[in-house]
Each structure stands twice: as structure tokens, then as C-alpha cells.
Design a protein around this motif. Structure first.
Motif, short mmCIF file in Angstrom:
data_model
loop_
_atom_site.label_atom_id
_atom_site.label_comp_id
_atom_site.label_asym_id
_atom_site.label_seq_id
_atom_site.Cartn_x
_atom_site.Cartn_y
_atom_site.Cartn_z
N UNK A 37 25.23 -3.08 4.14
CA UNK A 37 26.41 -3.81 4.62
C UNK A 37 27.69 -3.00 4.40
N UNK A 38 27.79 -2.29 3.27
CA UNK A 38 28.97 -1.49 2.98
C UNK A 38 29.10 -0.33 3.97
N UNK A 39 28.00 0.36 4.23
CA UNK A 39 28.04 1.47 5.18
C UNK A 39 28.39 0.96 6.58
N UNK A 40 27.82 -0.16 6.97
CA UNK A 40 28.13 -0.72 8.28
C UNK A 40 29.60 -1.10 8.39
N UNK A 41 30.19 -1.58 7.30
CA UNK A 41 31.61 -1.90 7.30
C UNK A 41 32.46 -0.64 7.48
N UNK A 42 32.10 0.43 6.79
CA UNK A 42 32.81 1.69 6.95
C UNK A 42 32.71 2.20 8.39
N UNK A 43 31.53 2.05 8.97
CA UNK A 43 31.34 2.50 10.35
C UNK A 43 32.20 1.70 11.31
N UNK A 44 32.29 0.39 11.10
CA UNK A 44 33.14 -0.44 11.97
C UNK A 44 34.59 -0.02 11.87
N UNK A 45 35.03 0.39 10.68
CA UNK A 45 36.40 0.87 10.51
C UNK A 45 36.69 2.07 11.40
N UNK A 46 35.64 2.80 11.76
CA UNK A 46 35.79 3.99 12.62
C UNK A 46 35.25 3.74 14.02
N UNK A 47 35.11 2.46 14.36
CA UNK A 47 34.69 2.03 15.70
C UNK A 47 33.32 2.59 16.09
N UNK A 48 32.44 2.66 15.10
CA UNK A 48 31.07 3.08 15.35
C UNK A 48 30.21 1.82 15.46
N UNK A 49 29.47 1.70 16.54
CA UNK A 49 28.64 0.51 16.75
C UNK A 49 27.16 0.88 16.75
N UNK A 50 26.63 1.20 17.91
CA UNK A 50 25.19 1.45 18.01
C UNK A 50 24.83 2.87 18.41
N UNK A 51 25.82 3.77 18.40
CA UNK A 51 25.54 5.15 18.76
C UNK A 51 26.44 6.08 17.94
N UNK A 52 26.04 7.34 17.81
CA UNK A 52 26.80 8.25 16.96
C UNK A 52 28.23 8.50 17.46
N UNK A 53 29.12 8.71 16.49
CA UNK A 53 30.48 9.16 16.77
C UNK A 53 30.67 10.44 15.96
N UNK A 54 30.94 11.53 16.67
CA UNK A 54 30.99 12.84 16.02
C UNK A 54 32.40 13.42 16.13
N UNK A 55 33.02 13.67 14.97
CA UNK A 55 34.31 14.35 14.91
C UNK A 55 34.16 15.77 14.34
#
Length: 224
Positions: A37-55
């Protein structure tokens, strides 16, 4: 008698990135479903949903699946395989052939090394598992180092709940977890081919020597 372990007994949360998000009352609240749940929350903060976001930089030969975030300045090497949910912070390295099985937080300048497997674990800033290690359901503190071939086992042969020796009181306590690897305090170390049994705790600045099997809570010095 204490029934919980405060993470601050092991980790200086004030000096790590996003430290306030790990400031729970019981360290076991940072593993299992709460970690997911914590990791998913961090991902939402960076607008990551169901696919990778690569910076950062990801080799075209790496495979990223699902909700994976690779921050600016992070690097993922060839033939790495990363499943979400996984958060990889700035400056982290996921090296050639690494396997991250999800529910993982890889902090700034942490290293998941060649053929290292990680599952359900936290790497705080500068934590390093550089060479063919297994890290299951564990927390690696600031600037720890796992020697090559280190295994952090996370499942008892009986398959029942893992209990641990409290680091500051003379009692064994329940973790509430069937799968629990090791809790390695800041700057702890393991030598090459060390094996840590489920529920092992290393306090800050302690070490397990090469080829040693350790089970328990190491309060100071070296485990031989």
C-alpha cells in the motif's frame, strides 16, 4: 514487555529520503500488505497507475511490467526484470540481470546488483546488495552492504508465523507475518555467502562474517 519494535531502534529516519513515510510505531507495519500500500501511494504521487513511468535510464533489454517508477538519475541495466508495484528513487542502480518481484522500494543511490532477487522489501538510501543476493520481505537500512551471495531467507520450514527477539527487551515477540526476512540496521554488513534466517535483526554497525548462518538479534560486534 514490548509487543512491537519502533523502526527508529534500527534506522535514522530523519536522514533518509521520505523518512516521515516510514515513521510507524511498529516496524512490522512496513512489510507485507502495508508495504504494498505504501509503494502504491508513492507511485500515485508520481501519476503511475498500471504501466511504467521512466524518468531515468533504462536499457532497451530490460523488462518493466505494471506500476513501476524509475526516477530521474536512476539506472536499470540490461536483462533486469522489474514487476510492479516498484518505486526506484533517484540515483539508484538496478544492475544486469536483477529481478525485482514487486512491492519494492529502492531508495536513493541504493543498489540491486547483478542477478540479485528482491521481493517485498525496502532499500533505504545507499543500501547495497551488489552481487547475486536474495532479499525477501526485508528492510535494508542506510548504507548497509550485503556481501556477494548473501541470502535473507523469509519463510520458515514449518511455514508458520515468524517471531523475533526484541532488540532492547528480553522477550521474543510475534511479527504477525508468515513471510519475514531480516531487518538490517543502518551501516550493518554481511560477508560473502552469509545466510540470515527468517526474523533475523542486525542492529546498526553490526556485521555477520562470511559463510556464517545467523539466526537471532545481533546487538553489537560480529557474528562468527
Amino acid at each position: 514487555m514490548a509487543e512491537s519494535i519502533n523502526p527508529r531502534l534500527l534506522f535514522d529516519l530523519d536522514k533518509i529520503y521520505r523518512g516521515s513515510q516510514f515513521a510507524v510505531s511498529d516496524v512490522f507495519q512496513l512489510l507485507g500488505k502495508p508495504l504494498t500500500a505504501l509503494v502504491e501511494s508513492m507511485l500515485r504521487d508520481h501519476e503511475v497507475t498500471d504501466r511504467p513511468v521512466v524518468k531515468g535510464r533504462v536499457s532497451p533489454q530490460a523488462v518493466l511490467e505494471g506500476a513501476v517508477y524509475v526516477a530521474e538519475g536512476a539506472e536499470v541495466g540490461p536483462f533486469a526484470y522489474i514487476q510492479g508495484p516498484t518505486f526506484i528513487a533517484a540515483g539508484a542502480e538496478v544492475r544486469h540481470g536483477a529481478f525485482i518481484r514487486g512491492s519494492a522500494y529502492i531508495g536513493p543511490k541504493a543498489v540491486v546488483g547483478h542477478t540479485t532477487e528482491v521481493k517485498g522489501s525496502i532499500f533505504f538510501d545507499h543500501a547495497k546488495a551488489g552481487h547475486f543476493a536474495y532479499v525477501g520481505d526485508s528492510i535494508l537500512g542506510y548504507d548497509i552492504n550485503l556481501g556477494a551471495g548473501t541470502k535473507l531467507a523469509n519463510l520458515k520450514l514449518k511455514g508458520d508465523e515468524v517471531k523475533v527477539q526484541h532488540p532492547s527487551e528480553p522477550t521474543r515477540i510475534k511479527s504477525g507475518l508468515r513471510k519475514l526476512g531480516s531487518l538490517l540496521g543502518d551501516r550493518a554488513q554481511t560477508g560473502c555467502n552469509a545466510v540470515l534466517s527468517p526474523g533475523t535483526i542486525l542492529l546498526p554497525d553490526t556485521a555477520v562474517l562470511p559463510c556464517v548462518h545467523y539466526h537471532g538479534t545481533l546487538l553489537k560486534g560480529l557474528a562468527r
